[in-house]
Motif scaffolding. Structure first.
Motif, short mmCIF file in Angstrom:
data_model
loop_
_atom_site.label_atom_id
_atom_site.label_comp_id
_atom_site.label_asym_id
_atom_site.label_seq_id
_atom_site.Cartn_x
_atom_site.Cartn_y
_atom_site.Cartn_z
N HIS A 143 1.91 -1.82 9.36
CA HIS A 143 3.04 -0.75 9.87
C HIS A 143 3.02 0.48 8.64
CE1 HIS A 143 5.27 -2.86 13.07
NE2 HIS A 143 5.02 -3.68 12.30
N TYR A 144 1.68 0.33 8.03
CA TYR A 144 1.47 1.63 7.05
C TYR A 144 1.74 3.04 7.55
CZ TYR A 144 -0.83 4.34 3.69
OH TYR A 144 -1.49 5.43 2.97
N SER A 145 2.23 3.94 7.22
CA SER A 145 2.44 5.14 7.77
C SER A 145 1.95 6.33 6.93
CB SER A 145 3.89 5.41 8.14
OG SER A 145 4.70 5.45 6.95
N GLY A 146 1.20 6.13 5.82
CA GLY A 146 0.69 7.16 4.65
C GLY A 146 -0.42 7.90 5.23
N TYR A 147 -1.08 8.35 4.18
CA TYR A 147 -2.38 8.94 4.35
C TYR A 147 -3.65 8.11 4.13
CZ TYR A 147 -0.36 13.77 4.61
OH TYR A 147 0.28 14.85 4.72
N VAL A 148 -4.67 8.34 4.58
CA VAL A 148 -5.85 7.73 4.64
C VAL A 148 -6.93 8.53 4.19
CG1 VAL A 148 -7.93 6.33 5.64
CG2 VAL A 148 -5.48 5.77 6.39
N GLY A 149 -7.49 8.35 2.76
CA GLY A 149 -8.22 9.32 1.91
C GLY A 149 -9.52 8.93 2.31
N ILE A 150 -10.43 9.97 2.45
CA ILE A 150 -11.85 10.02 2.72
C ILE A 150 -12.49 9.88 1.37
CG2 ILE A 150 -13.96 11.13 3.33
CD1 ILE A 150 -12.22 12.68 5.61
N GLU A 151 -13.27 8.81 1.20
CA GLU A 151 -14.13 8.71 0.03
C GLU A 151 -15.69 8.47 0.23
OE1 GLU A 151 -13.16 7.39 -4.51
OE2 GLU A 151 -12.84 5.97 -3.09
N TYR A 152 -16.23 9.19 0.50
CA TYR A 152 -17.83 9.16 0.86
C TYR A 152 -18.54 8.82 -0.50
CZ TYR A 152 -22.45 10.03 2.30
OH TYR A 152 -24.03 9.78 2.46
N GLU A 153 -19.16 7.91 -0.54
CA GLU A 153 -19.97 7.64 -1.72
C GLU A 153 -21.42 7.32 -1.39
OE1 GLU A 153 -19.09 5.49 -5.14
OE2 GLU A 153 -17.14 4.98 -4.67
N GLY A 154 -22.01 7.82 -0.25
CA GLY A 154 -23.42 7.29 0.29
C GLY A 154 -24.38 8.56 -0.34
N HIS A 155 -25.52 7.96 -0.13
CA HIS A 155 -26.83 8.96 -0.64
C HIS A 155 -27.66 9.54 0.31
CE1 HIS A 155 -25.47 7.67 -4.66
NE2 HIS A 155 -25.70 6.50 -4.30
N GLU A 156 -27.50 8.85 1.66
CA GLU A 156 -28.42 9.14 2.73
C GLU A 156 -27.91 10.64 3.45
OE1 GLU A 156 -28.27 6.26 5.75
OE2 GLU A 156 -29.17 4.51 4.31
N LEU A 157 -26.72 11.00 3.40
CA LEU A 157 -26.30 12.40 3.71
C LEU A 157 -25.77 12.97 2.52
CD1 LEU A 157 -24.25 11.13 6.89
CD2 LEU A 157 -26.45 12.20 7.00
N PRO A 158 -25.86 14.40 2.60
CA PRO A 158 -25.18 15.29 1.62
C PRO A 158 -23.70 15.23 1.71
CG PRO A 158 -26.86 16.54 2.85
CD PRO A 158 -26.74 15.05 3.71
N ALA A 159 -23.06 15.37 0.53
CA ALA A 159 -21.66 14.85 0.27
C ALA A 159 -20.71 15.59 1.43
CB ALA A 159 -21.03 15.60 -0.66
N ASP A 160 -21.12 17.33 2.09
CA ASP A 160 -20.33 17.60 2.94
C ASP A 160 -20.48 16.71 4.38
OD1 ASP A 160 -23.01 18.44 3.04
OD2 ASP A 160 -22.35 20.52 3.85
N GLU A 161 -21.87 16.53 4.72
CA GLU A 161 -21.95 15.69 5.97
C GLU A 161 -21.38 14.41 6.03
OE1 GLU A 161 -26.02 15.76 7.23
OE2 GLU A 161 -26.32 17.65 6.30
N GLY A 162 -21.47 13.70 4.84
CA GLY A 162 -20.75 12.48 4.67
C GLY A 162 -19.34 12.41 4.76
N ILE A 163 -18.72 13.67 4.37
CA ILE A 163 -17.08 13.63 4.53
C ILE A 163 -16.84 13.84 5.89
CG2 ILE A 163 -15.26 15.27 3.82
CD1 ILE A 163 -16.67 15.57 1.20
N ALA A 172 0.87 -1.18 -0.17
CA ALA A 172 0.10 -0.05 0.02
C ALA A 172 0.67 1.33 0.10
CB ALA A 172 -0.82 0.05 1.21
N GLY A 173 0.53 2.18 -1.03
CA GLY A 173 1.07 3.25 -0.96
C GLY A 173 -0.08 4.64 -0.75
N ALA A 174 -1.17 4.13 -0.60
CA ALA A 174 -2.35 5.07 -0.27
C ALA A 174 -3.53 4.17 0.19
CB ALA A 174 -2.54 5.97 -1.49
N ILE A 175 -4.54 4.70 0.92
CA ILE A 175 -5.67 3.99 1.22
C ILE A 175 -6.91 4.84 0.92
CG2 ILE A 175 -6.91 2.91 3.24
CD1 ILE A 175 -4.20 2.26 4.41
#
Length: 322
Positions: free
Chosen positions: A281-301, A249-252
């Motif tokens: 022992h991963y030490s990089g970033y974890v990226g938020i990827e919200y794909e839901g429909h129940e919440l608006p994008a900003d709230e899901g993030i 893994a180089g990103a998640i």
């Protein structure tokens, strides 16, 4: 930037139980004290895909939105939102400047729509490899560490495997002078079968090739043979899949769809997932990827960010208690 050294791959593979191991060094000494579990949080541009597709949000504004709306200091771009800008140096410099103005790191570009890197048609495969070159160069100009590519796959698994390895190595040879990594996401087709994708990365055996595990993309066969729309008929176990891919893994990509009253993702056990991340022992970033429909994008993030912070805090506290 994530450390892609072969030594790290070997060390990580040795501790991820059930994963596709790429080798173990006998007698490798362990550190006397392990640092507390930690990771930084980034924002995937896809989380706001509706706003970018309808052009209510400009791609140039993404770094500012990440910082001012969500207090997130690193971003992952999606080329679909600026497909015609890969060689537009003025655009890329402006995007880089805006990221810098808001103290936001540009991590990677997710590349779609540039052909099939895993096809057994050699002419088409070579053309797809060349199509990706401009995005490697764009990532370099933006100051990213990687691009994310697709290895969906059709036909036989053997032909897919061979073509995928060849494409990754050719891209890595091109990207090496720019120090850009080539990351593969489990993103439909054979690539969503954790063991098969891990085997491709194991054979490629390059410090410039890696994975980008996505918690929500482990359906590797659908009823109509498509990538996304028809019902899933063969689902790879997501926890086994994460274990398979974390050594590379180089990103998640922390995928979320919905949340229960406690703020958990009811279909993905985030605590269990991050136990695997921690073990690697991963030490990089974890990226938020919200794909839901129940919440608006900003709230899901924001809900995804809270969930990540909660799990990070719990696992860090667990380390402190030992």
């Amino acid at each position: 930037m994530a450390d892609f050294s072969r030594r790290r791959f070997l060390r990580a593979a040795s501790v991820v139980s059930g994963g596709a191991l790429c080798g173990v060094l006998p007698g490798l000494p362990r550190a006397q004290t392990e640092p507390a579990f930690d990771f930084d949080i980034s924002l995937a541009q896809w989380s706001l895909n509706k706003a970018f597709f309808d052009r209510s949000l400009s791609p140039l504004d993404f770094p500012a939105v990440a910082r001012t709306s969500f207090d997130i200091g690193a971003v992952e771009y999606v080329n679909q939102f600026f497909m015609d800008k890969a060689r537009d140096k003025k655009f890329l410099q402006e995007l880089k400047s805006r990221a810098s103005d808001h103290n936001v790191k540009s991590l990677l570009i997710m590349v779609d729509g540039e052909g099939d890197l895993s096809t057994s048609d050699e002419a088409r495969r070579r053309q797809s490899v060349e199509n990706h070159y401009k995005w490697v160069e764009a990532a370099h100009q933006l100051g990213c560490h990687s691009i994310r590519v697709n290895l969906h796959g059709v036909g036989s698994a053997e032909a897919w495997h061979k073509a995928s390895v060849n494409s990754l190595l050719e891209l890595a040879e091109f990207s090496k002078p720019m120090d850009i990594k080539i990351l593969v996401e489990n993103h439909g087709g054979y690539s969503s079968h954790g063991a098969k994708l891990a085997a491709v990365l194991q054979e490629a055996n390059s410090p410039y090739c890696g994975s980008m595990p996505d918690f929500g993309n482990f359906c590797y066969q659908r009823a109509s043979g498509d990538l996304w729309d028809s019902p899933c008929v063969k689902q790879y176990d997501i926890y086994q899949g994460v274990a398979d891919l974390m050594p590379y893994a180089g990103a998640i990509s922390a995928k979320t769809f919905r949340f229960d009253e406690q703020g958990n993702e009811p279909d993905i056990d985030y605590r269990r997932i991050f136990e695997l991340v921690k073990a690697s022992h991963y030490s990089g970033y974890v990226g938020i990827e919200y794909e839901g429909h129940e919440l608006p994008a900003d709230e899901g993030i924001r809900a995804t960010k809270r969930l990540l912070e909660k799990v990070r805090s719990e696992l860090s506290a667990q380390d402190s208690a030992v």
